[in-house]
Design an enzyme around this catalytic site. Structure first.
Site, PDB file in Angstrom:
ATOM      1  N   TYR A 218       0.841  -1.186   0.000  1.00 45.71           N
ATOM      2  CA  TYR A 218       0.000   0.000   0.000  1.00 45.71           C
ATOM      3  C   TYR A 218       0.884   1.245   0.000  1.00 45.71           C
ATOM      4  CZ  TYR A 218      -3.902  -3.029   1.384  1.00 45.71           C
ATOM      5  OH  TYR A 218      -4.876  -3.995   1.413  1.00 45.71           O
TER       6      TYR A 218
ATOM      7  N   HIS B  43     -12.103   3.687   5.966  1.00 46.61           N
ATOM      8  CA  HIS B  43     -10.880   2.926   5.645  1.00 46.61           C
ATOM      9  C   HIS B  43     -10.423   2.041   6.808  1.00 46.61           C
ATOM     10  CE1 HIS B  43     -10.128   5.593   2.083  1.00 46.61           C
ATOM     11  NE2 HIS B  43      -9.700   4.439   1.616  1.00 46.61           N
TER      12      HIS B  43
ATOM     13  N   ARG C  60      -5.893   6.461  -9.532  1.00 47.90           N
ATOM     14  CA  ARG C  60      -5.080   5.365  -8.988  1.00 47.90           C
ATOM     15  C   ARG C  60      -5.747   4.040  -9.329  1.00 47.90           C
ATOM     16  NH1 ARG C  60      -6.952   3.173  -3.959  1.00 47.90           N
ATOM     17  NH2 ARG C  60      -4.903   2.319  -3.507  1.00 47.90           N
TER      18      ARG C  60
ATOM     19  N   ASN D 207      -6.540   0.204  -7.997  1.00 50.69           N
ATOM     20  CA  ASN D 207      -6.564  -0.721  -6.873  1.00 50.69           C
ATOM     21  C   ASN D 207      -6.875  -2.103  -7.456  1.00 50.69           C
ATOM     22  OD1 ASN D 207      -6.397  -1.285  -4.065  1.00 50.69           O
ATOM     23  ND2 ASN D 207      -8.605  -1.692  -4.121  1.00 50.69           N
TER      24      ASN D 207
ATOM     25  N   GLU E  25      -9.604  -1.844 -10.186  1.00 51.42           N
ATOM     26  CA  GLU E  25     -10.456  -0.652 -10.116  1.00 51.42           C
ATOM     27  C   GLU E  25      -9.655   0.545 -10.601  1.00 51.42           C
ATOM     28  OE1 GLU E  25     -11.743  -0.130  -6.105  1.00 51.42           O
ATOM     29  OE2 GLU E  25     -13.199  -1.761  -6.231  1.00 51.42           O
TER      30      GLU E  25
ATOM     31  N   TYR F  50      -7.031  -9.982   3.668  1.00 43.85           N
ATOM     32  CA  TYR F  50      -7.984  -8.874   3.519  1.00 43.85           C
ATOM     33  C   TYR F  50      -8.652  -8.913   2.142  1.00 43.85           C
ATOM     34  CZ  TYR F  50      -9.710  -4.160   2.655  1.00 43.85           C
ATOM     35  OH  TYR F  50     -10.504  -3.101   2.298  1.00 43.85           O
ATOM     36  N   LYS F  51      -7.856  -9.210   1.115  1.00 48.40           N
ATOM     37  CA  LYS F  51      -8.403  -9.231  -0.245  1.00 48.40           C
ATOM     38  C   LYS F  51      -9.177 -10.523  -0.535  1.00 48.40           C
ATOM     39  CE  LYS F  51      -4.760  -6.222  -2.192  1.00 48.40           C
ATOM     40  NZ  LYS F  51      -5.432  -5.158  -2.971  1.00 48.40           N
TER      41      LYS F  51
HETATM   42  C1  HEM Z   1     -12.293   9.776  -1.383  1.00 48.19           C
HETATM   43  C2  HEM Z   1     -11.817   8.793  -2.041  1.00 48.19           C
HETATM   44  C3  HEM Z   1     -11.797   7.385  -1.510  1.00 48.19           C
HETATM   45  C4  HEM Z   1     -12.830   6.603  -1.127  1.00 48.19           C
HETATM   46  C5  HEM Z   1     -14.310   6.949  -1.141  1.00 48.19           C
HETATM   47  C6  HEM Z   1     -12.275   5.339  -0.711  1.00 48.19           C
HETATM   48  C7  HEM Z   1     -13.015   4.271  -0.225  1.00 48.19           C
HETATM   49  C8  HEM Z   1     -12.502   3.048   0.130  1.00 48.19           C
HETATM   50  C9  HEM Z   1     -13.284   1.938   0.632  1.00 48.19           C
HETATM   51  C10 HEM Z   1     -14.772   1.982   0.897  1.00 48.19           C
HETATM   52  C11 HEM Z   1     -12.447   0.896   0.834  1.00 48.19           C
HETATM   53  C12 HEM Z   1     -12.834  -0.490   1.345  1.00 48.19           C
HETATM   54  C13 HEM Z   1     -12.688  -0.562   2.832  1.00 48.19           C
HETATM   55  C14 HEM Z   1     -13.339  -1.829   3.400  1.00 48.19           C
HETATM   56  O1  HEM Z   1     -12.734  -2.924   3.327  1.00 48.19           O
HETATM   57  O2  HEM Z   1     -14.477  -1.725   3.900  1.00 48.19           O
HETATM   58  C15 HEM Z   1     -11.128   1.333   0.446  1.00 48.19           C
HETATM   59  C16 HEM Z   1     -10.003   0.558   0.472  1.00 48.19           C
HETATM   60  C17 HEM Z   1      -8.741   1.045   0.254  1.00 48.19           C
HETATM   61  N1  HEM Z   1      -8.405   2.366  -0.018  1.00 48.19           N
HETATM   62 FE1  HEM Z   1      -9.650   3.895  -0.349  1.00 48.19          FE
HETATM   63  N2  HEM Z   1     -10.923   5.371  -0.851  1.00 48.19           N
HETATM   64  C18 HEM Z   1     -10.598   6.603  -1.351  1.00 48.19           C
HETATM   65  C19 HEM Z   1      -9.343   7.059  -1.650  1.00 48.19           C
HETATM   66  C20 HEM Z   1      -8.196   6.343  -1.468  1.00 48.19           C
HETATM   67  C21 HEM Z   1      -6.890   6.800  -1.839  1.00 48.19           C
HETATM   68  C22 HEM Z   1      -6.554   8.130  -2.531  1.00 48.19           C
HETATM   69  C23 HEM Z   1      -6.029   5.835  -1.491  1.00 48.19           C
HETATM   70  C24 HEM Z   1      -4.542   5.907  -1.682  1.00 48.19           C
HETATM   71  C25 HEM Z   1      -3.667   5.175  -1.066  1.00 48.19           C
HETATM   72  C26 HEM Z   1      -6.809   4.737  -0.903  1.00 48.19           C
HETATM   73  C27 HEM Z   1      -6.308   3.559  -0.433  1.00 48.19           C
HETATM   74  C28 HEM Z   1      -7.057   2.432  -0.142  1.00 48.19           C
HETATM   75  C29 HEM Z   1      -6.484   1.095   0.061  1.00 48.19           C
HETATM   76  C30 HEM Z   1      -5.008   0.728  -0.003  1.00 48.19           C
HETATM   77  C31 HEM Z   1      -7.536   0.237   0.299  1.00 48.19           C
HETATM   78  C32 HEM Z   1      -7.469  -1.293   0.475  1.00 48.19           C
HETATM   79  C33 HEM Z   1      -7.768  -1.911  -0.869  1.00 48.19           C
HETATM   80  C34 HEM Z   1      -7.350  -3.359  -1.081  1.00 48.19           C
HETATM   81  O3  HEM Z   1      -6.369  -3.830  -0.531  1.00 48.19           O
HETATM   82  O4  HEM Z   1      -8.009  -4.031  -1.905  1.00 48.19           O
HETATM   83  N3  HEM Z   1      -8.117   5.097  -0.907  1.00 48.19           N
HETATM   84  N4  HEM Z   1     -11.190   2.648   0.034  1.00 48.19           N
END
Ligand code: HEM
Length: 326
Positions: free
Chosen positions: A35, A185, A215, A217, A257, A308-309
């Site tokens: 991350y 988050h 970005r 994901n 994504e 987690y994934k």
């Molecule tokens: C406002 C914008 C964003 C929204 C609405 C958002 C929303 C979310 C949500 C809902 C999750 C899933 C959490 C869960 O498991 O319930 C997530 C995961 C995550 N988000 Fe965001 N996020 C945003 C921006 C970002 C940004 C800019 C980063 C940059 C590092 C980020 C990094 C992550 C990471 C690393 C995960 C875990 C994903 C994975 O391992 O599959 N997010 N985000």
């Protein structure tokens, strides 16, 4: 009052079809993945990406919304200005970038929007939700492949104020509605305690209009299921137990994504667009350099991330399948 009717236009504007392998946004730039704030400036500031899957995905979104609306659409009442701003921006982009697919006629605040791909049209009055069949975000989301989340920026923080989310990667808009950025988050392992969450939050708070970010994901999904809602985990989550070395290529999909972030100058919120792309591992292996890199990433990935994934249990089978392919 609203009206929605079919136009006489036929679907004459086929979406150009390029093989998936040539357009798939492969997310790995090196042999390991951790991350980080991997956001980059978005060079062409566009929300939408219209792919040959348009018809199938828009139909699937509409079916989900018809059957389980509250699961896929939620909005707080104060998100209405932001919702109109998103609708206006997306329609303007549609007609500027894809005039063969979409059209717009304006008579002051009375707009008529045409979707030639779906042979639909809608007349409405800007700012008057009673002239649309659904709330503005819910309406425009039914014409695009992207999931659309509206983040409110107030009291120096970021809140999940609205969202149309039909293809969630195992998270719930109904559960997350109203949460702050830090709260929604919180399930991500080591995101907060590493300090990354706070850095990214500060970056988002400073985002400027006209300077969007993007970005990628990624995760994995068995059988290419797009609507992986946590509310129906029993329908898709247990498929993980069926993956073997023999069937991993066919059944496991890399799920990427393409996320885009836009500051909305009028409401001062943020639009978070998510376009989810899927490719089976079998298809991905047609590019040997992708198969090798993906295999290296998986082997190096810490268990807490695979857990987690959602693929820790079948990761060894997938790695073996990939090794057998090169
Ligand atoms: C406002 C914008 C964003 C929204 C609405 C958002 C929303 C979310 C949500 C809902 C999750 C899933 C959490 C869960 O498991 O319930 C997530 C995961 C995550 N988000 Fe965001 N996020 C945003 C921006 C970002 C940004 C800019 C980063 C940059 C590092 C980020 C990094 C992550 C990471 C690393 C995960 C875990 C994903 C994975 O391992 O599959 N997010 N985000």
């Amino acid at each position: 009052m609203y009206h929605m009717e079919l136009t006489s236009a036929s679907r004459s504007h086929a979406i150009p079809s390029q093989p998936l392998i040539d357009r798939f946004p492969f997310p790995f730039k090196e042999d390991k993945y951790r991350y980080s704030n991997n956001s980059k400036a978005l060079e062409s500031p566009l929300v939408l990406d219209i792919t040959p899957e348009y018809f199938e995905e828009v139909k699937s979104k509409r079916d989900i919304l018809a059957k389980t609306h509250n699961r896929a659409y939620q909005a707080l009442s104060h998100s209405m200005d932001g919702q109109w701003e998103i609708l206006e921006n997306i329609i303007e982009e549609m007609v500027e970038q894809h005039p063969g697919y979409f059209g717009l006629e304006k008579d002051g605040d009375i707009w008529t929007f045409y979707n030639y791909l779906l042979e639909e049209q809608q007349t409405f009055t800007l700012g008057d939700p009673s002239t649309l069949p659904y709330e503005p975000l819910d309406f425009i989301g039914r014409h695009v492949q992207e999931d659309l989340i509206y983040i409110g920026h107030r009291n120096g923080d970021l809140y999940m104020d609205a969202g149309q989310l039909c293809f969630p990667a195992n998270w719930s808009i109904a559960f997350n509605l109203g949460m702050t950025y830090t709260e929604f988050h919180s399930p991500v392992p080591h995101y907060s305690d590493s300090g990354l969450a706070e850095k990214v939050r500060n970056f988002l708070l400073r985002m400027e209009a006209g300077k969007p970010w993007t970005r990628l994901n990624w995760t994995l999904t068995v059988d290419g299921v797009l609507p992986t809602f946590p509310e129906i985990f029993d329908e898709w989550g247990t498929k993980a137990n069926e993956v073997t070395v023999e069937n991993a290529g066919e059944r496991v999909y890399l799920r990427v994504e393409d996320q885009k972030l836009f500051r909305l100058p009028r409401s001062y919120g943020i639009l978070f667009g998510i376009h989810t792309h899927l490719i089976s591992v079998e298809e991905l292996c047609k590019k040997q350099e992708w198969a090798v890199r993906f295999c290296n990433v998986l082997e190096d990935l810490p268990d807490y991330m695979a857990e987690y994934k959602g693929f820790l249990s079948y990761k060894p089978y997938l790695v073996q399948y990939l090794k057998n392919s090169f």
